[in-house]
Design a protein around this motif. Structure first.
Motif, PDB file in Angstrom:
ATOM      1  N   LEU A 303       0.898  -1.226  -0.066  1.00  0.00           N
ATOM      2  CA  LEU A 303       0.035  -0.165  -0.051  1.00  0.00           C
ATOM      3  C   LEU A 303       0.821   1.410   0.120  1.00  0.00           C
ATOM      4  O   LEU A 303       0.353   2.273  -0.461  1.00  0.00           O
ATOM      5  N   ALA A 304       2.062   1.130   0.473  1.00  0.00           N
ATOM      6  CA  ALA A 304       3.011   2.427   0.506  1.00  0.00           C
ATOM      7  C   ALA A 304       3.597   2.457  -0.875  1.00  0.00           C
ATOM      8  O   ALA A 304       4.534   3.363  -1.048  1.00  0.00           O
ATOM      9  N   GLY A 305       3.166   1.692  -1.606  1.00  0.00           N
ATOM     10  CA  GLY A 305       3.972   1.631  -3.291  1.00  0.00           C
ATOM     11  C   GLY A 305       5.408   1.347  -3.273  1.00  0.00           C
ATOM     12  O   GLY A 305       6.045   1.813  -4.335  1.00  0.00           O
ATOM     13  N   ARG A 306       6.136   0.558  -2.210  1.00  0.00           N
ATOM     14  CA  ARG A 306       7.198   0.075  -2.295  1.00  0.00           C
ATOM     15  C   ARG A 306       7.218  -1.378  -2.653  1.00  0.00           C
ATOM     16  O   ARG A 306       6.510  -2.249  -2.358  1.00  0.00           O
ATOM     17  N   PRO A 307       8.398  -1.590  -3.502  1.00  0.00           N
ATOM     18  CA  PRO A 307       8.529  -2.988  -3.913  1.00  0.00           C
ATOM     19  C   PRO A 307       8.715  -3.805  -2.636  1.00  0.00           C
ATOM     20  O   PRO A 307       9.555  -3.566  -1.645  1.00  0.00           O
ATOM     21  N   VAL A 308       8.112  -5.166  -2.285  1.00  0.00           N
ATOM     22  CA  VAL A 308       8.124  -5.795  -1.296  1.00  0.00           C
ATOM     23  C   VAL A 308       8.864  -7.242  -1.690  1.00  0.00           C
ATOM     24  O   VAL A 308       8.563  -7.795  -2.837  1.00  0.00           O
ATOM     25  N   VAL A 309       9.690  -7.622  -1.072  1.00  0.00           N
ATOM     26  CA  VAL A 309      10.628  -8.966  -1.148  1.00  0.00           C
ATOM     27  C   VAL A 309      10.221  -9.896   0.047  1.00  0.00           C
ATOM     28  O   VAL A 309      10.541  -9.231   1.288  1.00  0.00           O
ATOM     29  N   ALA A 310       9.490 -10.909  -0.045  1.00  0.00           N
ATOM     30  CA  ALA A 310       8.812 -11.582   0.770  1.00  0.00           C
ATOM     31  C   ALA A 310       9.285 -13.120   0.676  1.00  0.00           C
ATOM     32  O   ALA A 310       9.580 -13.750  -0.513  1.00  0.00           O
ATOM     33  N   CYS A 311       9.047 -13.817   1.535  1.00  0.00           N
ATOM     34  CA  CYS A 311       9.558 -15.418   1.740  1.00  0.00           C
ATOM     35  C   CYS A 311       8.212 -16.068   1.199  1.00  0.00           C
ATOM     36  O   CYS A 311       6.939 -15.782   1.452  1.00  0.00           O
ATOM     37  N   ASP A 312       8.458 -16.891   0.194  1.00  0.00           N
ATOM     38  CA  ASP A 312       7.407 -17.611  -0.475  1.00  0.00           C
ATOM     39  C   ASP A 312       7.042 -18.867   0.448  1.00  0.00           C
ATOM     40  O   ASP A 312       7.188 -20.188   0.101  1.00  0.00           O
ATOM     41  N   GLY A 313       6.438 -18.574   1.413  1.00  0.00           N
ATOM     42  CA  GLY A 313       5.830 -19.555   2.039  1.00  0.00           C
ATOM     43  C   GLY A 313       4.493 -19.153   2.745  1.00  0.00           C
ATOM     44  O   GLY A 313       4.240 -17.987   3.297  1.00  0.00           O
ATOM     45  N   LEU A 314       3.551 -20.149   2.997  1.00  0.00           N
ATOM     46  CA  LEU A 314       2.248 -19.956   3.616  1.00  0.00           C
ATOM     47  C   LEU A 314       1.400 -18.537   3.412  1.00  0.00           C
ATOM     48  O   LEU A 314       1.565 -18.433   2.056  1.00  0.00           O
ATOM     49  N   GLY A 315       1.172 -17.680   4.094  1.00  0.00           N
ATOM     50  CA  GLY A 315       0.450 -16.606   3.656  1.00  0.00           C
ATOM     51  C   GLY A 315       0.996 -15.655   2.964  1.00  0.00           C
ATOM     52  O   GLY A 315       0.432 -14.841   2.145  1.00  0.00           O
ATOM     53  N   LEU A 316       2.302 -15.536   2.992  1.00  0.00           N
ATOM     54  CA  LEU A 316       2.963 -14.328   2.327  1.00  0.00           C
ATOM     55  C   LEU A 316       3.186 -14.859   0.655  1.00  0.00           C
ATOM     56  O   LEU A 316       3.057 -13.961  -0.169  1.00  0.00           O
ATOM     57  N   VAL A 319      -0.217 -13.427  -0.311  1.00  0.00           N
ATOM     58  CA  VAL A 319      -0.414 -12.072  -0.370  1.00  0.00           C
ATOM     59  C   VAL A 319       0.204 -11.358  -1.669  1.00  0.00           C
ATOM     60  O   VAL A 319      -0.237 -10.687  -2.535  1.00  0.00           O
ATOM     61  N   LEU A 320       1.613 -12.219  -2.173  1.00  0.00           N
ATOM     62  CA  LEU A 320       2.211 -11.856  -3.328  1.00  0.00           C
ATOM     63  C   LEU A 320       1.844 -12.953  -4.427  1.00  0.00           C
ATOM     64  O   LEU A 320       2.878 -13.023  -5.134  1.00  0.00           O
ATOM     65  N   SER A 321       0.840 -13.302  -4.780  1.00  0.00           N
ATOM     66  CA  SER A 321       0.481 -14.377  -5.641  1.00  0.00           C
ATOM     67  C   SER A 321       0.675 -13.651  -6.975  1.00  0.00           C
ATOM     68  O   SER A 321       0.888 -14.646  -8.003  1.00  0.00           O
ATOM     69  N   GLY A 322       0.689 -12.313  -7.119  1.00  0.00           N
ATOM     70  CA  GLY A 322       0.934 -11.535  -8.299  1.00  0.00           C
ATOM     71  C   GLY A 322       2.408 -11.618  -8.700  1.00  0.00           C
ATOM     72  O   GLY A 322       2.700 -10.902  -9.852  1.00  0.00           O
ATOM     73  N   ALA A 323       3.364 -11.907  -7.798  1.00  0.00           N
ATOM     74  CA  ALA A 323       4.611 -11.823  -8.181  1.00  0.00           C
ATOM     75  C   ALA A 323       5.084 -12.596  -9.425  1.00  0.00           C
ATOM     76  O   ALA A 323       4.412 -13.523  -9.667  1.00  0.00           O
ATOM     77  N   PRO A 324       6.125 -12.286 -10.183  1.00  0.00           N
ATOM     78  CA  PRO A 324       6.912 -11.233  -9.947  1.00  0.00           C
ATOM     79  C   PRO A 324       6.518  -9.612 -10.286  1.00  0.00           C
ATOM     80  O   PRO A 324       7.323  -8.686  -9.825  1.00  0.00           O
ATOM     81  N   ARG A 325       5.133  -9.628 -10.701  1.00  0.00           N
ATOM     82  CA  ARG A 325       4.533  -8.455 -11.153  1.00  0.00           C
ATOM     83  C   ARG A 325       4.593  -7.435 -10.122  1.00  0.00           C
ATOM     84  O   ARG A 325       4.644  -6.267 -10.020  1.00  0.00           O
ATOM     85  N   THR A 326       4.064  -7.966  -8.759  1.00  0.00           N
ATOM     86  CA  THR A 326       3.499  -7.212  -7.523  1.00  0.00           C
ATOM     87  C   THR A 326       4.497  -7.339  -6.618  1.00  0.00           C
ATOM     88  O   THR A 326       4.261  -6.822  -5.352  1.00  0.00           O
ATOM     89  N   GLY A 327       5.435  -8.061  -6.761  1.00  0.00           N
ATOM     90  CA  GLY A 327       6.413  -8.038  -5.489  1.00  0.00           C
ATOM     91  C   GLY A 327       7.752  -9.167  -5.710  1.00  0.00           C
ATOM     92  O   GLY A 327       7.647  -9.907  -7.098  1.00  0.00           O
ATOM     93  N   ARG A 328       8.282  -9.596  -5.103  1.00  0.00           N
ATOM     94  CA  ARG A 328       9.175 -10.607  -5.258  1.00  0.00           C
ATOM     95  C   ARG A 328       9.239 -11.507  -4.120  1.00  0.00           C
ATOM     96  O   ARG A 328       9.040 -11.305  -3.047  1.00  0.00           O
ATOM     97  N   ALA A 354       7.776   0.212 -10.747  1.00  0.00           N
ATOM     98  CA  ALA A 354       6.712  -0.513 -11.495  1.00  0.00           C
ATOM     99  C   ALA A 354       6.209  -1.608 -10.614  1.00  0.00           C
ATOM    100  O   ALA A 354       5.041  -1.853 -10.319  1.00  0.00           O
ATOM    101  N   VAL A 355       7.108  -2.243  -9.969  1.00  0.00           N
ATOM    102  CA  VAL A 355       6.478  -3.145  -8.842  1.00  0.00           C
ATOM    103  C   VAL A 355       6.009  -2.623  -7.822  1.00  0.00           C
ATOM    104  O   VAL A 355       4.742  -2.855  -7.417  1.00  0.00           O
ATOM    105  N   GLY A 356       6.347  -1.506  -7.124  1.00  0.00           N
ATOM    106  CA  GLY A 356       5.455  -0.900  -6.148  1.00  0.00           C
ATOM    107  C   GLY A 356       4.446  -0.397  -6.591  1.00  0.00           C
ATOM    108  O   GLY A 356       3.190  -0.496  -5.621  1.00  0.00           O
ATOM    109  N   ALA A 357       4.331   0.199  -7.816  1.00  0.00           N
ATOM    110  CA  ALA A 357       2.935   0.653  -8.240  1.00  0.00           C
ATOM    111  C   ALA A 357       1.953  -0.611  -8.346  1.00  0.00           C
ATOM    112  O   ALA A 357       0.519  -0.470  -8.245  1.00  0.00           O
ATOM    113  N   ALA A 358       2.301  -1.591  -9.054  1.00  0.00           N
ATOM    114  CA  ALA A 358       1.499  -2.727  -9.101  1.00  0.00           C
ATOM    115  C   ALA A 358       1.206  -3.411  -7.876  1.00  0.00           C
ATOM    116  O   ALA A 358      -0.164  -3.897  -7.638  1.00  0.00           O
ATOM    117  N   GLY A 359       1.846  -3.395  -6.920  1.00  0.00           N
ATOM    118  CA  GLY A 359       1.787  -4.015  -5.636  1.00  0.00           C
ATOM    119  C   GLY A 359       0.821  -3.133  -4.670  1.00  0.00           C
ATOM    120  O   GLY A 359      -0.282  -3.848  -4.168  1.00  0.00           O
TER     121      GLY A 359
END
Length: 410
Positions: A303-316, A319-328, A354-359
């Motif tokens: 929501l802050a418009g910053r690219p998020v890099v998260a661990c691909d496990g469980l709920g995260l 949240v970032l199911s649109g990665a890599p477009r919406t995050g990493r 672009a990732v921040g905006a899409a996220g």
């Protein structure tokens, strides 16, 4: 009556803490949902703290009733003894409160209060357990033991499909009573634009959350250390505090941050609220938790418009199911992969923007409070008809508690 409207039903919520972290803030949204639908809400907690004020402003009454909470330390052989010793008096006090309050529904908020489910059954009150935990790292016997009390609930609200999967894998009999309601995270408004930076400019990262081994804070420090070892000028802001009893972990983090490869590059801010200013000051938001059932902090970063890099496990991962477009997304616990993903964003500022905006667009669409409130009320409302027929309505009393809407619930 509409499935998302209540008319004066009394909801009592048992919550394990009075802080302002993910499940605490989600409780505020749940209270807003129930109050907006017309319910009278009271929340009972074992301690005083800043959450009381937030809940009262949301329209709930609050009460302090000391009771034990099933923290991770209590799952050890040594920790379970004092926890078990407090259960008898706690159940008795809770049953007494429920019989006086006569709520239509008891909402037990998180798996850390399993004995509240028993108290609800003993008091003849239907129970909804609101589950914010996905204990996938625990052994199967512990997972089953944690899930077993949920069989005493009429419904279980899970904050993600990952949470529901962990629960049903441990105890398949729960499948028919689980409703998935992804969290709703309020937006603080249009964020400040990302700063203009060249690929070789200094990079500022931030991690927000409890200081806990499972939150991956140490992984974030190691990733920054690797980036700096490769010649990048990377700084890290750490926002969060520890549960009592975990001070040793904060000491370990500070010791690691004081070593030569990280000296001066890590700032510990302690608990921070609101987090938006630090999120907007960052170039990349890190969400390295490997045991997250949802991931409100990751959504806040989006929501802050910053690219998020998260661990691909469980709920995260959800949240970032649109990665890599919406995050990493990177493998859990992998500091090398985390560093590599951050380096990729640092090397391509345009792609990072672009990732921040899409996220942000994704978070606004999928995790809006409006969607959440409607779905959460519907899940609780489904439990009410049997209770409404079971006993006559109780006349409203003047509240004996601080705050709230004037209808007594204890």
């Amino acid at each position: 009556m509409s499935a998302d409207v209540m008319s004066g039903e009394r909801i009592l919520i048992a919550h394990p803490a009075a802080d302002l972290y993910g499940s605490d803030l989600q409780l505020v949204e749940a209270v807003r949902a129930l109050r907006g639908a017309g319910a009278a809400v009271r929340v009972v907690m074992p301690e005083a703290g800043p959450l009381h004020g937030r809940l009262r402003r949301a329209g709930a009454g609050t009460r302090v009733l000391p009771f034990p909470v099933l923290r991770a330390s209590a799952l050890s052989g040594r920790g379970i003894v004092p926890f078990a010793a407090g259960l008898g008096p706690a159940v008795a006090a809770s049953v007494g409160l429920l019989r006086r309050a006569r709520p239509d529904v008891l909402v037990v908020n998180t798996l850390t209060l399993p004995w509240w489910v028993a108290a609800g059954r003993l008091a003849g009150v239907d129970v909804v357990v609101y589950c914010h935990e996905a204990e996938a790292q625990r052994s199967r016997p512990i997972q089953t033991a944690l899930a077993a009390p949920l069989l005493g609930a009429r419904a279980v609200v899970a904050n993600s499909r990952a949470t529901a999967r962990v629960l049903t894998a441990a105890l398949p009999a729960l499948a028919g009573r689980i409703v998935v309601v992804p969290n709703g995270v309020p937006d603080a408004g249009a964020p400040a634009p990302m700063r203009e930076r060249a690929a070789t400019d200094a990079l500022r990262c931030v991690v927000v959350g409890r200081l806990s081994p499972r939150k991956g804070t140490m992984v974030a420090l190691e990733a920054v250390a690797r980036l700096r070892a490769d010649g990048a000028d990377v700084r890290l802001d750490v926002c969060g505090s520890v549960f009592p009893g975990y001070e040793w972990f904060e000491a370990e983090l500070r010791e690691r941050a004081g070593r030569p490869d990280l000296a001066g590059a890590v700032v510990f801010h302690g608990y921070v609220s609101p987090t938006r200013p630090l999120l907007e000051a960052a170039d990349v938001v890190l969400a390295p938790s490997f045991g997250e059932s949802f991931g409100n902090a990751a959504v806040e970063g989006m929501l802050a418009g910053r690219p998020v890099v998260a661990c691909d496990g469980l709920g995260l991962g959800e949240v970032l199911s649109g990665a890599p477009r919406t995050g990493r997304l990177v493998p859990p616990g992998d500091a090398v992969a985390l560093a590599r993903a951050v380096a990729g964003l640092a090397a391509d500022p345009a792609a990072a923007r672009a990732v921040g905006a899409a996220g942000r667009a994704e978070a606004l669409e999928r995790f809006s409070p409006g969607r959440y409130r409607a779905e959460f009320v519907r899940a609780v409302r489904a439990v009410l008809p049997r209770n409404r027929r079971k006993r006559p309505a109780k006349p409203a009393e003047k509240s004996r508690e601080t705050g709230g809407n004037g209808t007594s619930c204890g």
